[in-house]
Scaffold this active site. Structure first.
Site, PDB file in Angstrom:
ATOM      1  N   ARG A 151       0.842  -1.191   0.000  1.00  0.00           N
ATOM      2  CA  ARG A 151       0.000   0.000   0.000  1.00  0.00           C
ATOM      3  C   ARG A 151       0.883   1.250   0.000  1.00  0.00           C
ATOM      4  O   ARG A 151       2.043   1.198   0.437  1.00  0.00           O
ATOM      5  CB  ARG A 151      -0.904   0.024   1.234  1.00  0.00           C
ATOM      6  CG  ARG A 151      -1.799  -1.206   1.383  1.00  0.00           C
ATOM      7  CD  ARG A 151      -2.554  -1.157   2.702  1.00  0.00           C
ATOM      8  NE  ARG A 151      -3.442  -2.295   2.879  1.00  0.00           N
ATOM      9  CZ  ARG A 151      -3.112  -3.425   3.512  1.00  0.00           C
ATOM     10  NH1 ARG A 151      -1.897  -3.553   4.021  1.00  0.00           N
ATOM     11  NH2 ARG A 151      -3.985  -4.404   3.630  1.00  0.00           N
ATOM     12  N   LYS A 175      -1.566  -2.290   8.147  1.00  0.00           N
ATOM     13  CA  LYS A 175      -2.653  -1.782   8.968  1.00  0.00           C
ATOM     14  C   LYS A 175      -2.542  -2.311  10.390  1.00  0.00           C
ATOM     15  O   LYS A 175      -2.155  -3.456  10.605  1.00  0.00           O
ATOM     16  CB  LYS A 175      -4.003  -2.184   8.368  1.00  0.00           C
ATOM     17  CG  LYS A 175      -4.321  -1.500   7.039  1.00  0.00           C
ATOM     18  CD  LYS A 175      -5.694  -1.899   6.535  1.00  0.00           C
ATOM     19  CE  LYS A 175      -6.067  -1.136   5.274  1.00  0.00           C
ATOM     20  NZ  LYS A 175      -7.403  -1.534   4.770  1.00  0.00           N
ATOM     21  N   HIS A 243      -2.862   2.240  -5.597  1.00  0.00           N
ATOM     22  CA  HIS A 243      -3.698   1.075  -5.310  1.00  0.00           C
ATOM     23  C   HIS A 243      -3.997   0.280  -6.579  1.00  0.00           C
ATOM     24  O   HIS A 243      -4.186  -0.936  -6.525  1.00  0.00           O
ATOM     25  CB  HIS A 243      -4.996   1.508  -4.635  1.00  0.00           C
ATOM     26  CG  HIS A 243      -5.448   0.544  -3.580  1.00  0.00           C
ATOM     27  ND1 HIS A 243      -4.768   0.347  -2.392  1.00  0.00           N
ATOM     28  CD2 HIS A 243      -6.497  -0.317  -3.543  1.00  0.00           C
ATOM     29  CE1 HIS A 243      -5.387  -0.570  -1.665  1.00  0.00           C
ATOM     30  NE2 HIS A 243      -6.430  -0.994  -2.346  1.00  0.00           N
ATOM     31  N   ARG A 246      -1.253  -2.008  -6.867  1.00  0.00           N
ATOM     32  CA  ARG A 246      -1.463  -3.118  -5.922  1.00  0.00           C
ATOM     33  C   ARG A 246      -2.390  -4.161  -6.560  1.00  0.00           C
ATOM     34  O   ARG A 246      -2.126  -5.366  -6.496  1.00  0.00           O
ATOM     35  CB  ARG A 246      -2.053  -2.573  -4.630  1.00  0.00           C
ATOM     36  CG  ARG A 246      -2.340  -3.599  -3.537  1.00  0.00           C
ATOM     37  CD  ARG A 246      -2.715  -2.853  -2.257  1.00  0.00           C
ATOM     38  NE  ARG A 246      -3.394  -3.666  -1.281  1.00  0.00           N
ATOM     39  CZ  ARG A 246      -2.773  -4.437  -0.378  1.00  0.00           C
ATOM     40  NH1 ARG A 246      -1.465  -4.519  -0.381  1.00  0.00           N
ATOM     41  NH2 ARG A 246      -3.477  -5.126   0.505  1.00  0.00           N
ATOM     42  N   HIS A 269      -3.700  -9.167   3.565  1.00  0.00           N
ATOM     43  CA  HIS A 269      -5.138  -9.269   3.809  1.00  0.00           C
ATOM     44  C   HIS A 269      -5.393 -10.187   5.002  1.00  0.00           C
ATOM     45  O   HIS A 269      -4.754 -11.236   5.138  1.00  0.00           O
ATOM     46  CB  HIS A 269      -5.858  -9.848   2.590  1.00  0.00           C
ATOM     47  CG  HIS A 269      -5.980  -8.905   1.441  1.00  0.00           C
ATOM     48  ND1 HIS A 269      -6.216  -9.318   0.141  1.00  0.00           N
ATOM     49  CD2 HIS A 269      -5.905  -7.557   1.388  1.00  0.00           C
ATOM     50  CE1 HIS A 269      -6.272  -8.278  -0.652  1.00  0.00           C
ATOM     51  NE2 HIS A 269      -6.094  -7.191   0.077  1.00  0.00           N
ATOM     52  N   TYR A 278      -9.753 -10.787  -6.814  1.00  0.00           N
ATOM     53  CA  TYR A 278      -8.807 -10.755  -7.927  1.00  0.00           C
ATOM     54  C   TYR A 278      -8.952 -11.975  -8.833  1.00  0.00           C
ATOM     55  O   TYR A 278      -8.581 -11.921  -9.995  1.00  0.00           O
ATOM     56  CB  TYR A 278      -7.369 -10.651  -7.398  1.00  0.00           C
ATOM     57  CG  TYR A 278      -7.139  -9.379  -6.638  1.00  0.00           C
ATOM     58  CD1 TYR A 278      -7.082  -8.153  -7.303  1.00  0.00           C
ATOM     59  CD2 TYR A 278      -6.989  -9.381  -5.257  1.00  0.00           C
ATOM     60  CE1 TYR A 278      -6.891  -6.975  -6.600  1.00  0.00           C
ATOM     61  CE2 TYR A 278      -6.791  -8.205  -4.556  1.00  0.00           C
ATOM     62  CZ  TYR A 278      -6.742  -7.013  -5.233  1.00  0.00           C
ATOM     63  OH  TYR A 278      -6.564  -5.840  -4.530  1.00  0.00           O
TER      64      TYR A 278
END
Length: 297
Positions: A151, A175, A243, A246, A269, A278
């Site tokens: 990210r 995150k 993004h 990404r 994730h 995806y």
């Protein structure tokens, strides 16, 4: 409303980033402003949490949709309000949650945008970048996005010591301060070595890996701007952001047979369901190729 207390909880107890906390704060201020208008509350008086009733929330959501907000935006703000009332209940600051019986508006699940492989190869292999500090830095940033799928917030927060030059890997803080390690390809490692040499000429004392000409840590705004400008050279897509790179990384990995669980770990994730979108992107691209190429399609 206990907005400050809630934001402090997110920041110090949940380790949310400043950007995420700001987003929650704006969402709660938005609903507070709506309630103030509905109840004709003076600006110098506080909005009580008890004023935020179920019918008020439904009107608030309807007003956002009527104003042209997308279902995603409305659902995000509703999610912020849900989190806020869960916090109040845990702290004993309210007795009921007015969001419990409210469902957000349905939204179509949009497939991620991604840059085609031949377009990325053209950008990284054929488009000339000046042999300067900034030229080498920008090319490396583009390649690192495409080769790692990280990210933009993760990239700008990288320090020089996050790169393991011996192990050919990078430590990424994602995150909620969760860390993961991503392997780096040999060509990318060569780009890093060239950039670090140019970076040393900038005579910066900063720990940051990516810096500007004045030696300051590069901001996500400058990175987004640069990525958009460079991608415009090879694609006509409206969305040209970090993004998107990404998404391009994940799509390319799956198209070349990567295990979806491995891709999930590389992307950071928490849920496999997030990564599975995806696979739908890859299938849509496969359908397009089939319809274009097969004589009976």
């Amino acid at each position: 409303m206990y907005i400050k207390e809630f934001c402090d909880y997110l920041k110090y107890e949940r380790n949310y980033s400043a950007l995420t906390v700001d987003s929650y704060e704006r969402d709660l201020q938005h609903v507070g402003d709506f309630v103030r208008g509905m109840r004709n509350i003076d600006n110098d008086k506080a909005v009580e949490d008890s004023y935020i009733e179920e019918k008020i929330i439904r009107r608030w959501m309807a007003s956002m949709l009527e104003a042209g907000n997308t279902a995603s935006s409305v659902n995000r703000r509703l999610s912020s309000l849900r989190s806020y009332f869960k916090f109040l209940l845990r702290k004993g600051l309210c007795e009921t949650d007015p969001t419990l019986r409210i469902a957000g508006p349905k939204k179509e699940k949009a497939l991620p945008y991604f840059v085609k492989e031949n377009e990325m190869e053209h950008l990284l292999d054929d488009v000339p970048f000046p042999d300067t500090f900034e030229g080498n830095r920008n090319r490396l940033i583009l390649e690192m996005f495409y080769d790692t799928g990280m990210r933009v917030s993760e990239l700008v927060s990288l320090d020089c010591n996050d790169i393991d030059m011996q192990g050919n890997r990078v430590k990424v803080t994602g995150k909620r301060n969760k860390q993961r390690v991503i392997p780096l390809a040999p060509l990318l490692m060569e780009r890093i070595k060239v950039y670090l040499q140019k970076r040393s000429e900038a005579a910066s004392n900063s720990e940051a890996l990516y810096i500007d000409k004045k030696g300051r840590r590069l901001t996500d705004y400058k990175v987004r701007k640069m990525v958009s400008e460079e991608l415009s050279l090879v694609t006509t897509m409206k969305k040209r952001s970090p993004h998107v790179l990404r998404h391009s990384f994940a799509t390319a990995m799956l198209n070349h047979g990567a295990d979806i669980e491995a891709v999930r770990r590389l992307l950071g994730h928490e849920s496999l369901a997030t990564t599975e979108i995806y696979t739908h992107t890859s299938m849509e691209e496969l359908k397009k190729n089939y319809q274009l190429a097969h004589p009976r399609a």
